[in-house]
Design a protein around this motif. Structure first.
Motif, PDB file in Angstrom:
ATOM      1  N   ASP A  42       0.794  -1.105   0.030  1.00 42.58           N
ATOM      2  CA  ASP A  42      -0.071  -0.085  -0.040  1.00 42.58           C
ATOM      3  C   ASP A  42       0.770   1.423   0.015  1.00 42.58           C
ATOM      4  N   ASN A  43       2.187   1.183   0.660  1.00 44.49           N
ATOM      5  CA  ASN A  43       2.812   2.632   0.828  1.00 44.49           C
ATOM      6  C   ASN A  43       3.360   2.699  -0.691  1.00 44.49           C
ATOM      7  N   TRP A  44       3.452   1.729  -1.565  1.00 43.29           N
ATOM      8  CA  TRP A  44       3.726   2.179  -3.210  1.00 43.29           C
ATOM      9  C   TRP A  44       2.501   3.049  -3.579  1.00 43.29           C
ATOM     10  N   LEU A  45       1.160   2.520  -3.381  1.00 44.41           N
ATOM     11  CA  LEU A  45       0.235   3.358  -3.900  1.00 44.41           C
ATOM     12  C   LEU A  45       0.219   4.800  -3.436  1.00 44.41           C
ATOM     13  N   ARG A  46       0.507   4.931  -1.949  1.00 41.70           N
ATOM     14  CA  ARG A  46       0.459   6.321  -1.517  1.00 41.70           C
ATOM     15  C   ARG A  46       1.729   7.058  -2.086  1.00 41.70           C
ATOM     16  N   THR A  47       2.948   6.552  -2.171  1.00 38.67           N
ATOM     17  CA  THR A  47       3.965   7.171  -2.874  1.00 38.67           C
ATOM     18  C   THR A  47       3.658   7.438  -4.218  1.00 38.67           C
ATOM     19  N   PHE A  48       3.100   6.473  -5.024  1.00 39.65           N
ATOM     20  CA  PHE A  48       2.724   7.093  -6.349  1.00 39.65           C
ATOM     21  C   PHE A  48       1.648   8.227  -6.451  1.00 39.65           C
ATOM     22  N   LEU A  49       0.620   8.018  -5.897  1.00 39.30           N
ATOM     23  CA  LEU A  49      -0.631   9.067  -5.614  1.00 39.30           C
ATOM     24  C   LEU A  49       0.112  10.573  -5.152  1.00 39.30           C
ATOM     25  N   LYS A  50       1.007  10.641  -4.385  1.00 36.59           N
ATOM     26  CA  LYS A  50       1.587  11.899  -3.899  1.00 36.59           C
ATOM     27  C   LYS A  50       2.586  12.342  -5.076  1.00 36.59           C
ATOM     28  N   SER A  51       3.270  11.396  -5.811  1.00 37.18           N
ATOM     29  CA  SER A  51       4.123  12.007  -7.080  1.00 37.18           C
ATOM     30  C   SER A  51       3.332  12.556  -8.119  1.00 37.18           C
ATOM     31  N   ARG A  52       2.259  11.840  -8.301  1.00 37.27           N
ATOM     32  CA  ARG A  52       1.495  12.167  -9.281  1.00 37.27           C
ATOM     33  C   ARG A  52       0.731  13.467  -8.993  1.00 37.27           C
ATOM     34  N   LYS A  53       0.300  13.719  -7.651  1.00 38.71           N
ATOM     35  CA  LYS A  53      -0.328  15.080  -7.526  1.00 38.71           C
ATOM     36  C   LYS A  53       0.739  16.174  -7.478  1.00 38.71           C
ATOM     37  N   ARG A  54       2.124  15.709  -7.084  1.00 37.20           N
ATOM     38  CA  ARG A  54       3.116  16.916  -7.138  1.00 37.20           C
ATOM     39  C   ARG A  54       3.352  17.206  -8.899  1.00 37.20           C
ATOM     40  N   THR A  55       3.349  16.219  -9.552  1.00 39.18           N
ATOM     41  CA  THR A  55       3.808  16.397 -10.862  1.00 39.18           C
ATOM     42  C   THR A  55       2.585  17.005 -11.818  1.00 39.18           C
ATOM     43  N   LYS A  56       1.524  16.838 -11.257  1.00 36.88           N
ATOM     44  CA  LYS A  56       0.035  17.741 -11.871  1.00 36.88           C
ATOM     45  C   LYS A  56       0.474  19.142 -11.396  1.00 36.88           C
ATOM     46  N   ALA A  57       0.850  19.358 -10.294  1.00 37.31           N
ATOM     47  CA  ALA A  57       1.148  20.760  -9.656  1.00 37.31           C
ATOM     48  C   ALA A  57       1.994  21.505 -10.619  1.00 37.31           C
ATOM     49  N   LEU A  58       3.207  20.645 -10.611  1.00 36.11           N
ATOM     50  CA  LEU A  58       4.481  21.369 -11.428  1.00 36.11           C
ATOM     51  C   LEU A  58       3.953  21.354 -12.857  1.00 36.11           C
ATOM     52  N   ILE A  59       3.263  20.781 -13.433  1.00 35.61           N
ATOM     53  CA  ILE A  59       3.029  20.871 -14.824  1.00 35.61           C
ATOM     54  C   ILE A  59       1.928  22.264 -15.211  1.00 35.61           C
ATOM     55  N   SER A  60       0.968  22.174 -14.153  1.00 36.47           N
ATOM     56  CA  SER A  60       0.247  23.414 -14.384  1.00 36.47           C
ATOM     57  C   SER A  60       0.760  24.970 -13.963  1.00 36.47           C
ATOM     58  N   GLU A  61       1.865  24.698 -12.959  1.00 35.45           N
ATOM     59  CA  GLU A  61       2.393  25.855 -12.670  1.00 35.45           C
ATOM     60  C   GLU A  61       3.505  26.501 -13.767  1.00 35.45           C
ATOM     61  N   ASN A  62       3.966  25.183 -14.449  1.00 44.08           N
ATOM     62  CA  ASN A  62       5.175  25.904 -15.517  1.00 44.08           C
ATOM     63  C   ASN A  62       4.636  25.388 -16.877  1.00 44.08           C
ATOM     64  N   LYS A  63       3.291  25.484 -17.265  1.00 43.97           N
ATOM     65  CA  LYS A  63       3.041  25.178 -18.435  1.00 43.97           C
ATOM     66  C   LYS A  63       3.792  25.847 -19.774  1.00 43.97           C
ATOM     67  N   LYS A  64       3.943  27.189 -19.665  1.00 44.90           N
ATOM     68  CA  LYS A  64       4.560  27.864 -20.512  1.00 44.90           C
ATOM     69  C   LYS A  64       5.996  27.396 -20.767  1.00 44.90           C
ATOM     70  N   THR A  65       6.723  27.180 -19.807  1.00 42.27           N
ATOM     71  CA  THR A  65       8.171  26.629 -20.148  1.00 42.27           C
ATOM     72  C   THR A  65       8.175  25.501 -20.583  1.00 42.27           C
ATOM     73  N   LEU A  66       7.227  24.500 -20.037  1.00 41.24           N
ATOM     74  CA  LEU A  66       7.166  23.190 -20.665  1.00 41.24           C
ATOM     75  C   LEU A  66       6.795  22.904 -22.376  1.00 41.24           C
TER      76      LEU A  66
END
Length: 129
Positions: A42-66
Motif C-alpha cells: 500500500d505504501n507504493w500506492l501512496r507514494t505514487f499518488l503523492k508523486s502524481r499530485k506533485r507532478t500535476k501541480a508542477l505541470i500546471s505551474e510551469n505550463k508555458k516553460t514546458l
C-alpha cells in the motif's frame, strides 16, 4: 394516515442506504489490478499518488516553460537528420578530394579547386570518377 407515516419512514430508511451506495466510488482499474489482485504494498500506492499530485501541480505551474521546451525539442529532432546528412556529405567530399589529389585522377590541365570539388560531389552523389 398511519400508512402514510409508515411509507414515509420506510422511504427515509431506504434513502440513506441508497445514498451510501451512490457515494461509494470504484477503484481505477490499475489500482484494482496492481494493489488488490496482485497485492503490491500500500505504501507504493501512496507514494505514487503523492508523486502524481506533485507532478500535476508542477505541470500546471510551469505550463508555458514546458511548452517552450517541447517546441525546442521537437525542432531539434526535426532538424537533426538534415544536419547529420550535411555533415556526412561534407566528409564524403573531403575524402573524395583527398583521393583525387593522391591518385592524380584529374585529367584536366586546370587542377583548381572547383574541378576537384565538382568531381568529388559527383562521386559522393553516386557518379563515377
Amino acid at each position: 394516515m398511519k400508512k402514510d407515516g409508515n411509507s414515509s419512514s420506510s422511504s427515509s430508511k431506504s434513502a440513506p442506504a441508497l445514498k451510501g451506495v451512490k457515494n461509494e466510488s470504484k477503484l481505477p482499474f490499475w489500482v484494482e489490478i496492481l494493489f488488490v489482485q496482485i497485492g503490491l504494498p500500500d505504501n507504493w500506492l501512496r507514494t505514487f499518488l503523492k508523486s502524481r499530485k506533485r507532478t500535476k501541480a508542477l505541470i500546471s505551474e510551469n505550463k508555458k516553460t514546458l511548452q517552450l521546451i517541447f517546441i525546442i525539442l521537437l525542432a531539434t529532432v526535426y532538424i537533426d537528420p538534415v544536419i547529420k546528412n550535411a555533415r556526412l556529405q561534407g566528409q564524403c567530399v573531403e575524402g573524395a578530394k583527398q583521393y583525387l589529389k593522391s591518385n592524380n585522377l584529374i585529367k584536366s590541365n586546370y587542377k583548381n579547386n572547383e574541378i576537384e570539388l565538382a568531381l568529388a560531389l559527383r562521386f559522393c552523389s553516386g557518379g563515377e570518377l
